[in-house]
Design a protein around this motif. Structure first.
Motif, PDB file in Angstrom:
ATOM      1  N   PHE A 150       0.874  -0.924   0.416  1.00  0.00           N
ATOM      2  CA  PHE A 150      -0.362  -0.228  -0.601  1.00  0.00           C
ATOM      3  C   PHE A 150       0.998   1.013  -0.209  1.00  0.00           C
ATOM      4  CE2 PHE A 150      -2.098  -3.465   2.237  1.00  0.00           C
ATOM      5  CZ  PHE A 150      -2.879  -3.525   1.221  1.00  0.00           C
ATOM      6  N   VAL A 151       0.344   2.044  -1.472  1.00  0.00           N
ATOM      7  CA  VAL A 151       1.285   3.232  -1.428  1.00  0.00           C
ATOM      8  C   VAL A 151       1.491   4.271  -0.958  1.00  0.00           C
ATOM      9  CG1 VAL A 151       3.288   1.395  -2.366  1.00  0.00           C
ATOM     10  CG2 VAL A 151       1.543   3.129  -3.635  1.00  0.00           C
ATOM     11  N   GLU A 152       2.054   6.035  -1.455  1.00  0.00           N
ATOM     12  CA  GLU A 152       1.319   6.988  -1.438  1.00  0.00           C
ATOM     13  C   GLU A 152       0.393   7.572  -1.886  1.00  0.00           C
ATOM     14  OE1 GLU A 152       6.055   6.760  -0.281  1.00  0.00           O
ATOM     15  OE2 GLU A 152       4.842   5.510  -1.482  1.00  0.00           O
ATOM     16  N   ASN A 153       0.462   6.836  -3.449  1.00  0.00           N
ATOM     17  CA  ASN A 153      -0.505   7.848  -4.629  1.00  0.00           C
ATOM     18  C   ASN A 153      -0.230   7.052  -5.427  1.00  0.00           C
ATOM     19  OD1 ASN A 153       2.235   8.779  -5.535  1.00  0.00           O
ATOM     20  ND2 ASN A 153       2.141  10.454  -4.331  1.00  0.00           N
ATOM     21  N   ASP A 154      -1.248   7.410  -6.923  1.00  0.00           N
ATOM     22  CA  ASP A 154      -1.254   6.924  -8.071  1.00  0.00           C
ATOM     23  C   ASP A 154       0.491   6.665  -8.811  1.00  0.00           C
ATOM     24  OD1 ASP A 154      -3.503   5.517  -8.157  1.00  0.00           O
ATOM     25  OD2 ASP A 154      -4.292   7.755  -8.362  1.00  0.00           O
ATOM     26  N   GLU A 155       1.278   7.790  -8.494  1.00  0.00           N
ATOM     27  CA  GLU A 155       2.091   8.078  -9.285  1.00  0.00           C
ATOM     28  C   GLU A 155       3.339   7.115  -8.917  1.00  0.00           C
ATOM     29  OE1 GLU A 155       6.371  10.174  -9.685  1.00  0.00           O
ATOM     30  OE2 GLU A 155       5.284   9.427  -7.806  1.00  0.00           O
ATOM     31  N   ASN A 168       1.461  -5.957  -7.801  1.00  0.00           N
ATOM     32  CA  ASN A 168       0.817  -6.292  -6.136  1.00  0.00           C
ATOM     33  C   ASN A 168       0.742  -4.310  -5.446  1.00  0.00           C
ATOM     34  OD1 ASN A 168       3.444  -5.233  -5.853  1.00  0.00           O
ATOM     35  ND2 ASN A 168       3.820  -6.609  -3.744  1.00  0.00           N
ATOM     36  N   LEU A 169       0.300  -3.637  -6.275  1.00  0.00           N
ATOM     37  CA  LEU A 169       0.484  -1.771  -5.442  1.00  0.00           C
ATOM     38  C   LEU A 169      -1.670  -1.319  -5.654  1.00  0.00           C
ATOM     39  CD1 LEU A 169       4.052  -0.941  -7.376  1.00  0.00           C
ATOM     40  CD2 LEU A 169       4.086  -1.193  -4.889  1.00  0.00           C
ATOM     41  N   PHE A 170      -1.346  -1.079  -4.245  1.00  0.00           N
ATOM     42  CA  PHE A 170      -2.760  -0.217  -4.307  1.00  0.00           C
ATOM     43  C   PHE A 170      -2.215   1.057  -3.642  1.00  0.00           C
ATOM     44  CE2 PHE A 170      -2.507  -4.445  -4.040  1.00  0.00           C
ATOM     45  CZ  PHE A 170      -4.173  -4.999  -4.726  1.00  0.00           C
ATOM     46  N   ALA A 171      -2.844   1.987  -4.107  1.00  0.00           N
ATOM     47  CA  ALA A 171      -2.491   3.753  -3.698  1.00  0.00           C
ATOM     48  C   ALA A 171      -3.442   3.604  -2.601  1.00  0.00           C
ATOM     49  CB  ALA A 171      -2.543   4.792  -4.990  1.00  0.00           C
ATOM     50  N   THR A 172      -3.107   4.074  -1.247  1.00  0.00           N
ATOM     51  CA  THR A 172      -4.363   4.872  -0.451  1.00  0.00           C
ATOM     52  C   THR A 172      -3.907   5.669   0.660  1.00  0.00           C
ATOM     53  OG1 THR A 172      -2.801   2.901   1.391  1.00  0.00           O
ATOM     54  CG2 THR A 172      -4.761   2.039   0.215  1.00  0.00           C
ATOM     55  N   GLY A 173      -2.510   6.115  -0.147  1.00  0.00           N
ATOM     56  CA  GLY A 173      -2.249   7.382   1.210  1.00  0.00           C
ATOM     57  C   GLY A 173      -1.125   6.333   2.502  1.00  0.00           C
ATOM     58  N   VAL A 360      -0.455  15.545   0.432  1.00  0.00           N
ATOM     59  CA  VAL A 360       0.060  14.517   1.108  1.00  0.00           C
ATOM     60  C   VAL A 360      -1.109  13.742   2.006  1.00  0.00           C
ATOM     61  CG1 VAL A 360       2.194  15.475   1.320  1.00  0.00           C
ATOM     62  CG2 VAL A 360       1.556  15.481   2.933  1.00  0.00           C
ATOM     63  N   LEU A 361      -2.201  14.559   2.463  1.00  0.00           N
ATOM     64  CA  LEU A 361      -2.718  14.119   3.403  1.00  0.00           C
ATOM     65  C   LEU A 361      -4.177  14.834   3.012  1.00  0.00           C
ATOM     66  CD1 LEU A 361      -3.439  13.048   6.866  1.00  0.00           C
ATOM     67  CD2 LEU A 361      -3.699  15.607   6.782  1.00  0.00           C
ATOM     68  N   SER A 362      -4.342  13.305   2.045  1.00  0.00           N
ATOM     69  CA  SER A 362      -5.862  13.297   2.048  1.00  0.00           C
ATOM     70  C   SER A 362      -6.771  13.172   2.431  1.00  0.00           C
ATOM     71  CB  SER A 362      -6.368  11.394   1.462  1.00  0.00           C
ATOM     72  OG  SER A 362      -5.889  10.612   2.119  1.00  0.00           O
ATOM     73  N   GLU A 363      -8.272  13.437   2.108  1.00  0.00           N
ATOM     74  CA  GLU A 363      -9.177  13.746   2.826  1.00  0.00           C
ATOM     75  C   GLU A 363     -10.030  12.683   3.711  1.00  0.00           C
ATOM     76  OE1 GLU A 363     -12.905  15.334   0.749  1.00  0.00           O
ATOM     77  OE2 GLU A 363     -11.071  17.145  -0.123  1.00  0.00           O
ATOM     78  N   GLU A 364      -9.792  10.913   3.379  1.00  0.00           N
ATOM     79  CA  GLU A 364     -10.010   9.918   4.075  1.00  0.00           C
ATOM     80  C   GLU A 364      -9.109   9.154   4.861  1.00  0.00           C
ATOM     81  OE1 GLU A 364     -12.155   5.447   2.810  1.00  0.00           O
ATOM     82  OE2 GLU A 364     -11.613   7.129   1.453  1.00  0.00           O
ATOM     83  N   LYS A 365      -8.819   8.528   5.800  1.00  0.00           N
ATOM     84  CA  LYS A 365      -7.739   7.634   6.611  1.00  0.00           C
ATOM     85  C   LYS A 365      -7.520   6.801   5.939  1.00  0.00           C
ATOM     86  CE  LYS A 365      -8.256   6.821  11.418  1.00  0.00           C
ATOM     87  NZ  LYS A 365      -8.265   6.456  12.594  1.00  0.00           N
ATOM     88  N   CYS A 366      -6.085   6.468   5.491  1.00  0.00           N
ATOM     89  CA  CYS A 366      -5.894   5.457   4.946  1.00  0.00           C
ATOM     90  C   CYS A 366      -5.950   4.627   5.374  1.00  0.00           C
ATOM     91  CB  CYS A 366      -3.948   5.985   5.055  1.00  0.00           C
ATOM     92  SG  CYS A 366      -3.098   4.473   3.854  1.00  0.00           S
ATOM     93  N   SER A 367      -5.922   4.120   6.642  1.00  0.00           N
ATOM     94  CA  SER A 367      -6.185   3.054   7.378  1.00  0.00           C
ATOM     95  C   SER A 367      -7.913   2.313   6.703  1.00  0.00           C
ATOM     96  CB  SER A 367      -6.005   2.848   8.590  1.00  0.00           C
ATOM     97  OG  SER A 367      -7.195   3.667   8.840  1.00  0.00           O
ATOM     98  N   MET A 368      -8.670   3.003   6.660  1.00  0.00           N
ATOM     99  CA  MET A 368     -10.069   2.830   6.244  1.00  0.00           C
ATOM    100  C   MET A 368     -10.051   2.347   4.745  1.00  0.00           C
ATOM    101  SD  MET A 368     -11.004   2.911   8.626  1.00  0.00           S
ATOM    102  CE  MET A 368     -12.803   2.145   8.451  1.00  0.00           C
ATOM    103  N   LYS A 369      -8.711   2.675   4.317  1.00  0.00           N
ATOM    104  CA  LYS A 369      -8.769   2.219   2.590  1.00  0.00           C
ATOM    105  C   LYS A 369      -7.957   1.299   2.665  1.00  0.00           C
ATOM    106  CE  LYS A 369      -8.351   7.116   0.168  1.00  0.00           C
ATOM    107  NZ  LYS A 369      -7.628   7.820   0.421  1.00  0.00           N
ATOM    108  N   ILE A 370      -7.633   0.937   3.028  1.00  0.00           N
ATOM    109  CA  ILE A 370      -6.343  -0.622   3.375  1.00  0.00           C
ATOM    110  C   ILE A 370      -7.627  -1.553   3.615  1.00  0.00           C
ATOM    111  CG2 ILE A 370      -5.067  -1.832   4.451  1.00  0.00           C
ATOM    112  CD1 ILE A 370      -2.988   0.799   4.795  1.00  0.00           C
TER     113      ILE A 370
END
Length: 379
Positions: A150-155, A168-173, A360-370
């Motif tokens: 789980f990585v920072e962004n789509d880039e 195996n990469l997913f952009a979550t923050g 660097v800080l998204s509107e939704e928590k990274c943990s919830m995305k994961i």
């Protein structure tokens, strides 16, 4: 095979999620652990292990494994030793279904993704933000063996997929930044004594990140702290590997760096615990050459004095905000800028800096995305 087993069990019994940890200072999963513990579907567990270097008996500057265990136990985490009496304990002994790694280096063979993948899904979130084009942050013998990273962004997903063939990469923050969602950072004002953090990095080697600047400014910053100790609460926050790196690179002897630490303890606090984002939120400024901290500190809204060492190519993410910091090159006197920004409170880059936080800080928590991604895979 394991994924199919978890699909069959999902919703009927809790999925055991382990976190393999060797150093609480690198703990990046606080919010993920907390949100998993609140879920009806998961049961989190911290597994404290030992680095291979120390297993082989080499001299260490870190705290011992018991200190790591006590860090989590004192915070009421579910925690077990995954290393006992100089022997590594296989992860399947703990009936772990999903395992998150803290770092990819110095893992024992029986706790590596190659072995653990036989009985559990393996995952990883980088414990530091990737801000430079340094391919050492991705290793095929670790990252390519994971079930999910789980990585920072789509880039980052696009770049690592193209360069390493990773699928195996997913952009979550970045999960460590979830701590900023809990409370607002305080604003600098005249009503309290300001807290300033000095956080030197350990990477002096040319083949590494090579961002450490302590050799030519470490003493200067200590003297700055001594000069302003009556007006500033100082915190010395070195990287966990900093002390050993200073000795190995012959910048100071062991006795000299011990004396340097002692002088800092006379001036302020030496911080070597985990959850340092909470420290960031309480502070009023940061002096650092640590590349990851440049991104991790941004949501605090407070000024950063960026100690510039060797020129490294900043990546897409860093270029979005790096110019909003106060650059301190070798020939720049830190005290002049420090006095204007902190003592005289003329933080003239604040508006520009705060406008960059969204990078660097998204509107939704990274943990919830994961958690949502994992749940979707289970259904």
């Amino acid at each position: 095979k394991k994924l199919q087993q978890l699909k069959d069990r999902f919703g009927k019994e809790k999925i055991r999620v382990g976190f393999l940890i060797n150093d609480p200072a690198k703990w990046q999963y606080q919010s993920l652990y907390e949100d998993l513990a609140k879920s009806d579907y998961f049961e989190p567990l911290v597994l404290v292990t030992e680095l291979v270097t120390y297993h082989k008996g080499k001299k260490r500057f870190y705290k011992d494994i018991e200190t790591c265990y006590d860090f989590f136990k004192s915070r009421n985490f579910n925690v077990e030793y995954a290393y006992d009496k100089k022997k590594y304990i296989p992860i399947d002994f703990f009936n772990i279904d999903i395992l998150f790694y803290e770092q990819p280096w110095e893992l024992s063979d029986i706790q590596s993704p190659l072995s653990v993948s036989k009985t559990a899904l393996t995952c990883y979130c980088p414990y530091g933000l990737h801000l430079v084009e340094f391919y050492g942050t991705y290793m095929s013998d670790f990252h390519n063996l994971l079930w999910a990273m789980f990585v920072e962004n789509d880039e980052v997903v696009e770049r690592f997929s193209k360069i390493f063939g990773a699928d195996n990469l997913f952009a979550t923050g970045y999960p460590k930044l979830d701590a900023y969602f809990s409370t607002e950072s305080h604003e600098i004002n005249d009503g309290h004594k300001k807290m300033i953090i000095y956080a030197p990095h350990h990477s002096f080697e040319e083949k590494g990140l090579n961002c450490a600047t302590f050799a030519f400014n470490g003493q200067e910053i200590l003297e700055l702290a001594k000069k302003y100790k009556d007006k500033i609460d100082w915190v010395f926050k070195p990287h966990p590997r900093f002390k050993s790196a200073v000795v190995l690179n012959k910048i100071m002897t062991e006795e000299e760096i011990d004396d340097y630490y002692q002088q800092w303890s006379d001036v302020g606090e030496i911080y070597d615990s985990g959850n340092y984002i909470d420290l960031f939120k309480q502070s009023d400024g940061l002096i650092t050459d640590c590349l990851s901290f440049l991104g991790e500190y941004l949501p605090s809204k407070n000024p950063v004095f960026h100690l510039l060492g060797e020129k490294r190519p900043f990546n897409f993410l860093a270029k979005m905000f790096i110019d909003a910091y106060y650059k301190i090159e070798k020939d720049v006197l830190l005290e002049d800028i420090f006095r204007e920004v902190i003592i005289e409170q003329n933080d003239f880059k604040k508006e520009e800096r705060c406008s960059k936080i969204k990078n660097v800080l998204s509107e939704e928590k990274c943990s919830m995305k994961i958690i949502k991604l994992i749940e979707d895979k289970m259904k």
